[in-house]
Design an enzyme around this catalytic site. Structure first.
Site, short mmCIF file in Angstrom:
data_model
loop_
_atom_site.label_atom_id
_atom_site.label_comp_id
_atom_site.label_asym_id
_atom_site.label_seq_id
_atom_site.Cartn_x
_atom_site.Cartn_y
_atom_site.Cartn_z
N ARG A 4 0.64 -1.35 0.14
CA ARG A 4 0.05 -0.05 -0.11
C ARG A 4 0.85 1.21 -0.12
NH1 ARG A 4 -2.80 -2.89 3.70
NH2 ARG A 4 -4.72 -3.86 2.79
N LYS A 54 4.16 11.66 -10.71
CA LYS A 54 3.22 10.63 -11.78
C LYS A 54 4.20 9.62 -12.01
CE LYS A 54 0.90 13.93 -14.85
NZ LYS A 54 1.01 14.46 -16.11
N GLU A 67 12.15 18.81 -23.12
CA GLU A 67 11.15 19.03 -22.05
C GLU A 67 11.71 20.46 -21.12
OE1 GLU A 67 8.29 17.35 -21.50
OE2 GLU A 67 8.72 15.26 -21.82
N LYS A 94 8.29 23.51 -12.37
CA LYS A 94 7.53 22.27 -12.58
C LYS A 94 7.19 22.32 -11.01
CE LYS A 94 6.51 17.65 -13.20
NZ LYS A 94 6.73 16.52 -13.89
N GLU A 101 -3.31 17.27 -11.63
CA GLU A 101 -3.67 17.77 -12.93
C GLU A 101 -5.34 17.91 -13.24
OE1 GLU A 101 -1.15 16.01 -15.97
OE2 GLU A 101 -2.95 15.96 -17.33
N ARG A 149 -1.77 22.02 -14.03
CA ARG A 149 -0.61 21.05 -14.62
C ARG A 149 -0.99 20.61 -15.99
NH1 ARG A 149 1.83 16.29 -10.75
NH2 ARG A 149 3.19 15.65 -12.34
N ASN A 180 1.57 19.38 -20.53
CA ASN A 180 1.42 18.33 -21.50
C ASN A 180 1.38 19.17 -22.79
OD1 ASN A 180 1.02 16.44 -19.70
ND2 ASN A 180 -1.26 16.86 -19.43
N HIS A 207 2.30 16.96 -25.85
CA HIS A 207 2.38 15.67 -25.55
C HIS A 207 1.04 14.98 -26.21
CE1 HIS A 207 5.13 16.77 -22.82
NE2 HIS A 207 5.06 15.48 -22.12
N HIS A 247 2.36 11.96 -28.11
CA HIS A 247 2.05 10.52 -27.59
C HIS A 247 1.42 9.66 -28.96
CE1 HIS A 247 1.54 11.02 -23.15
NE2 HIS A 247 2.64 10.91 -23.45
N HIS A 250 11.14 9.53 -26.28
CA HIS A 250 9.77 10.38 -25.83
C HIS A 250 10.09 11.93 -25.92
CE1 HIS A 250 6.70 11.44 -23.46
NE2 HIS A 250 7.33 12.32 -22.52
P1 NAD Z 1 14.92 6.06 -20.23
O1 NAD Z 1 14.54 6.17 -19.08
O2 NAD Z 1 14.50 5.29 -21.32
O3 NAD Z 1 16.31 6.56 -20.68
C1 NAD Z 1 16.79 6.79 -21.84
C2 NAD Z 1 18.06 5.95 -22.26
O4 NAD Z 1 19.37 6.55 -21.66
C3 NAD Z 1 17.89 4.44 -21.78
O5 NAD Z 1 18.43 3.58 -22.72
C4 NAD Z 1 18.77 4.56 -20.42
O6 NAD Z 1 19.26 3.16 -20.32
C5 NAD Z 1 19.86 5.48 -20.91
N1 NAD Z 1 20.49 6.23 -19.63
C6 NAD Z 1 19.88 6.69 -18.62
N2 NAD Z 1 20.64 7.38 -17.93
C7 NAD Z 1 22.25 7.27 -18.23
C8 NAD Z 1 23.33 7.86 -18.23
N3 NAD Z 1 23.47 8.70 -17.27
N4 NAD Z 1 24.22 7.14 -19.05
C9 NAD Z 1 23.90 6.68 -20.08
N5 NAD Z 1 22.82 6.01 -20.34
C10 NAD Z 1 21.74 6.28 -19.69
O7 NAD Z 1 14.21 7.61 -21.05
P2 NAD Z 1 13.90 8.99 -20.50
O8 NAD Z 1 13.91 9.93 -21.61
O9 NAD Z 1 14.58 9.46 -19.40
O10 NAD Z 1 12.41 8.90 -19.87
C11 NAD Z 1 11.28 8.87 -20.72
C12 NAD Z 1 10.14 8.27 -20.07
O11 NAD Z 1 9.72 8.88 -18.94
C13 NAD Z 1 9.02 7.59 -20.74
O12 NAD Z 1 8.42 6.45 -20.48
C14 NAD Z 1 7.82 8.83 -20.35
O13 NAD Z 1 6.62 8.47 -20.34
C15 NAD Z 1 8.56 8.99 -19.02
N6 NAD Z 1 7.90 10.53 -18.46
C16 NAD Z 1 7.38 10.51 -17.21
C17 NAD Z 1 7.28 11.81 -16.80
C18 NAD Z 1 6.63 11.78 -15.23
O14 NAD Z 1 6.23 13.02 -14.96
N7 NAD Z 1 6.39 10.97 -14.64
C19 NAD Z 1 7.42 12.84 -17.48
C20 NAD Z 1 8.04 12.98 -18.58
C21 NAD Z 1 8.38 11.78 -19.12
N1 GLY Z 2 5.36 15.65 -17.44
C1 GLY Z 2 4.02 16.22 -17.08
C2 GLY Z 2 3.69 16.15 -15.82
O1 GLY Z 2 4.36 16.02 -14.92
O2 GLY Z 2 2.66 16.54 -15.32
#
Ligand code: NAD
Ligand code: GLY
Length: 379
Positions: free
Chosen positions: A121, A143, A185, A241, A251, A255, A259, A262, A266, A279
């Site tokens: 939980r 998120k 971003e 942020k 949101e 918030r 997006n 997005h 998406h 992404h």
């Molecule tokens: P990711 O986590 O896939 O990382 C990108 C790549 O870089 C991967 O291959 C990873 O292994 C590699 N990597 C990471 N750190 C590294 C480092 N320091 N050195 C070498 N390689 C490294 O992608 P991302 O772009 O960080 O995140 C994308 C994801 O985040 C998506 O799933 C998206 O939906 C999500 N997201 C979430 C939010 C949120 O608010 N929660 C916001 C934006 C995006």
């Molecule tokens: N990345 C969008 C949010 O955190 O709301």
């Protein structure tokens, strides 16, 4: 050391930004949480560089870390991966006072956060972002989610971390393409709320653009961003942020500005089965499309739309893949989760530093900007 406080209805937590902070992981966590078992979740690209530094630091402070190395990539953000992690957590004896630590990019952060939020939980959760995207966006704001075959992030909740530790030194090993995707971003914050930040990026792009060769695949001048400028930009992003999240954690309104890009982004990711765009790249193209749509709908001046596209162009956003059709993108758009009832919702720039919510714009206009991108007229 820079510290930004994030205040939400759930809790209040710090984001620390500091080169080399990874070595201090254990010490920093101990300020907030007592020594306990820690499930350290990372991926195979990150683990070789950073997992051991993090693990040793935890051990020094009396924590009991167990490291799990995942394959990495969007496919890991699944209920199957979460289930596997619950099993490991149970086997390692994690209880309600134990900690989940996400060491990686947004994929690891979203998945580990989802596991932390549901295991027994909800147990404490620490974000150690290692991509630019995760530092400026996904590690802050709570998120957490996994994907469903029908779309991204469809299964998830709002669950804030206990703290965030961002070590800019980790960006040294980040592939350039990933860095530029994260920058999209960051530039987003300039477009949605901070004209000065946008202008600073424009200024940098102008200087570095002189060296930049504009063809696809050539190095972006943004890869030359120096450490202190980058730190200022990352701090600014976290402050923005944090402010948005503190005003509208779940949101319900404000918030949604985060997006920007997005809805299109998406759809592009979904239409290409998450295999073509990173992404951040999809968001960069999505913001270009949003600016274009806003200009078409006379919600944004042509000049500002041009400035937005020109700046994003410096990130080398990908040209559309062969075989991607407007129909595929529009179908994906329609299934977007931001569709409210029958309405398709877009966040569009109204000027640089301000957005508007646009519900159900004429589909011919949407189709026309998608076609413009698909015919390579943006890039
Ligand atoms: P990711 O986590 O896939 O990382 C990108 C790549 O870089 C991967 O291959 C990873 O292994 C590699 N990597 C990471 N750190 C590294 C480092 N320091 N050195 C070498 N390689 C490294 O992608 P991302 O772009 O960080 O995140 C994308 C994801 O985040 C998506 O799933 C998206 O939906 C999500 N997201 C979430 C939010 C949120 O608010 N929660 C916001 C934006 C995006
Ligand atoms: N990345 C969008 C949010 O955190 O709301």
């Amino acid at each position: 050391m820079i510290k930004v406080e994030i205040k939400t209805t759930q809790n209040r937590y710090p984001v620390y930004l500091q080169k080399g902070i990874l070595e201090l992981t254990g010490r920093m966590i101990k300020r907030y949480l007592s020594p306990c078992p820690v499930l350290l979740i990372t991926d195979k690209n990150v683990s070789g560089h950073y997992a051991e530094i993090c693990r040793q630091s935890l051990l020094r402070e009396g924590f009991k870390p167990s490291t799990v190395v995942l394959e990495g990539g969007e496919k890991d953000k699944s209920l199957q991966s979460a289930f596997k992690l619950y099993g490991i957590a149970l086997k390692e004896g994690l209880d309600r006072k134990s900690v989940v630590l996400a060491l990686g990019g947004g994929v690891i952060g979203d998945l580990a956060g989802f596991v932390a939020s549901t295991y027994m939980r909800g147990i404490p959760f620490v974000q150690v972002p290692t991509t630019l995207l995760a530092m400026v966006d996904s590690s802050v704001g709570g998120k957490v989610a996994v994907n469903h075959p029908r779309g991204k992030n469809l299964i998830g909740l709002f669950y804030q971390p206990s703290l965030v530790l961002a070590d800019m030194d980790t960006l040294k090993t980040l592939p350039p393409r990933e860095f530029l995707a994260g920058l999209a971003e960051l530039i987003k914050y300039g477009i949605i709320v901070d004209k000065t930040l946008f202008q600073q990026f424009e200024h940098f792009a102008q200087i570095s653009g002189k060296q930049q060769q504009r063809e696809q695949g050539k190095e972006s001048g943004f890869l030359q961003l120096d450490n202190s400028t980058l730190l200022k930009f990352i701090t600014k992003a976290v402050l923005i942020k944090g402010k948005v999240v503190s005003m509208d954690e779940k949101e319900n309104g404000l918030r949604r500005i985060l997006n920007l890009g997005h809805t299109f982004g998406h759809a592009l990711e979904l239409a290409t089965a998450y295999e073509y765009y990173l992404h951040g790249e999809a968001v960069a193209v999505g913001m270009m499309l949003a600016a274009n749509l806003a200009a078409k709908l006379q919600m944004l001046g042509e000049k500002d739309a041009g400035r937005i596209s020109a700046l994003l162009f410096h990130l080398n956003p990908p040209a559309p893949p062969a075989g991607l059709t407007a129909k595929m993108v529009l179908n994906a758009l329609i299934s977007d989760k931001k569709k409210e009832g029958e309405e398709l919702v877009f966040i569009l720039p109204a000027t640089i530093g301000k957005t508007v919510v646009c519900k159900s714009p004429p589909m011919e206009q949407v189709e026309s900007v998608v076609k413009k991108y698909l015919n390579n007229h943006f890039l």
